[in-house]
Design a protein around this motif. Sequence first.
Motif, short mmCIF file in Angstrom:
data_model
loop_
_atom_site.label_atom_id
_atom_site.label_comp_id
_atom_site.label_asym_id
_atom_site.label_seq_id
_atom_site.Cartn_x
_atom_site.Cartn_y
_atom_site.Cartn_z
N UNK A 1 0.82 -1.22 0.00
CA UNK A 1 0.00 0.00 0.00
C UNK A 1 0.86 1.26 0.00
N UNK A 2 2.00 1.21 0.69
CA UNK A 2 2.85 2.40 0.79
C UNK A 2 3.94 2.44 -0.26
N UNK A 3 4.05 1.42 -1.10
CA UNK A 3 5.15 1.33 -2.06
C UNK A 3 5.28 2.54 -2.98
N UNK A 4 4.18 3.10 -3.54
CA UNK A 4 4.35 4.27 -4.40
C UNK A 4 5.01 5.44 -3.69
N UNK A 5 4.65 5.67 -2.42
CA UNK A 5 5.27 6.75 -1.65
C UNK A 5 6.73 6.42 -1.36
N UNK A 6 6.99 5.17 -1.00
CA UNK A 6 8.37 4.77 -0.68
C UNK A 6 9.28 4.97 -1.87
N UNK A 7 8.84 4.55 -3.06
CA UNK A 7 9.70 4.67 -4.22
C UNK A 7 9.84 6.12 -4.69
N UNK A 8 8.88 6.96 -4.37
CA UNK A 8 9.08 8.40 -4.63
C UNK A 8 10.23 8.93 -3.79
N UNK A 9 10.27 8.51 -2.52
CA UNK A 9 11.38 8.90 -1.66
C UNK A 9 12.70 8.30 -2.10
N UNK A 10 12.67 7.05 -2.61
CA UNK A 10 13.90 6.41 -3.07
C UNK A 10 14.47 7.12 -4.29
N UNK A 11 13.60 7.59 -5.18
CA UNK A 11 14.08 8.31 -6.37
C UNK A 11 14.71 9.64 -5.97
N UNK A 12 14.08 10.33 -5.05
CA UNK A 12 14.68 11.59 -4.58
C UNK A 12 16.00 11.30 -3.88
N UNK A 13 16.02 10.25 -3.08
CA UNK A 13 17.22 9.91 -2.32
C UNK A 13 18.40 9.55 -3.19
N UNK A 14 18.16 8.78 -4.27
CA UNK A 14 19.29 8.39 -5.12
C UNK A 14 19.86 9.60 -5.85
N UNK A 15 18.99 10.55 -6.21
CA UNK A 15 19.49 11.77 -6.83
C UNK A 15 20.35 12.58 -5.88
N UNK A 16 19.89 12.69 -4.63
CA UNK A 16 20.66 13.42 -3.63
C UNK A 16 21.98 12.71 -3.31
N UNK A 17 21.96 11.38 -3.33
CA UNK A 17 23.19 10.62 -3.10
C UNK A 17 24.26 10.96 -4.13
N UNK A 18 23.85 11.00 -5.39
CA UNK A 18 24.79 11.28 -6.47
C UNK A 18 25.30 12.72 -6.38
N UNK A 19 24.42 13.65 -6.00
CA UNK A 19 24.87 15.03 -5.81
C UNK A 19 25.87 15.14 -4.66
N UNK A 20 25.58 14.43 -3.58
CA UNK A 20 26.42 14.54 -2.39
C UNK A 20 27.81 13.98 -2.61
N UNK A 21 27.91 12.84 -3.33
CA UNK A 21 29.23 12.23 -3.49
C UNK A 21 30.13 13.09 -4.36
N UNK A 22 29.56 13.74 -5.36
CA UNK A 22 30.38 14.60 -6.23
C UNK A 22 31.00 15.73 -5.40
N UNK A 23 30.16 16.35 -4.56
CA UNK A 23 30.66 17.45 -3.74
C UNK A 23 31.66 16.96 -2.70
#
Length: 285
Positions: A205-227
Amino acid sequence: MSDIVESIPVARAATPGVLQAWTRAAVRGFLTHVLPPLVIIGFLVLVWQVLGSRPGAALPSPAKVVQDTWDLIAHPWYDRGGNDVGIAWQLLASLKRVAYGYSLAVVAGVSLGVLVGQSTWALRGLDPLFQVLRTVPPLAWLPISLAGFRDGHPSAIFVIFITSIWPIIINTSIGIRNIPEDYRNVAKVIRLNGLEYFGKIMLPAAAPFIFSGLRIGVGLSWLAIIAAEMLIGGVGIGFFIWDAWNSSRISDIILALVYVGLVGFALDRIVAFVGRKVTRGTAAA
């Protein structure tokens, strides 16, 4: 046997129609999804080429970038020892750090999100803390992590973890709190235990919300490692960009930015693809 023989011409006659339908679908998909970005990118590259070819231009033109970085493009996997490695190795080193930090963030973020979503007491106690910590810029965590770990590699992983965990927690908790009451009632009627309720009711039931957070999180991860890699040094695409800047290799920086963008796009598409598979029957991620 005669029935089978008679059916062969019919099947052969239908084949051109099927091929025509596939061709039309392929052309329509190309015109709808592929051609527009190609036109826009081609126009921007053309403008960049014109501006970069002027005398005294601050940035090199696309043709100049390709000329200057051709060895990096043609030989991305070279290894001459130490930090003198191809750009593919630099990207791979950064991806390994992202994989460690992001995986930890997924486990901790989903767990804390479920806790906050299920418990009103936990929501009131932890949500203010989360809202304060998530506003801290990623690089502000780096000195603290370096002081604690005394090594650049775990420090970079910690920065990735602490940067990407917040959208996962928030989106997971929202998804848990938005589970329909009917689902909870059904779980009580059929007497699901905690583990069964978590696997059969809560997560789907919560999977759509969870994966929205996962997509945002992976983008932030890639931004953070570069910096982070620009400051901790060693092997990594962030360090490669900073080293190129110190050596005035502007073309190398531009090439690295192209690869960074493509890898970031690929990471987002991968998480989105997994989300669509997992949430099939509930909602699209």
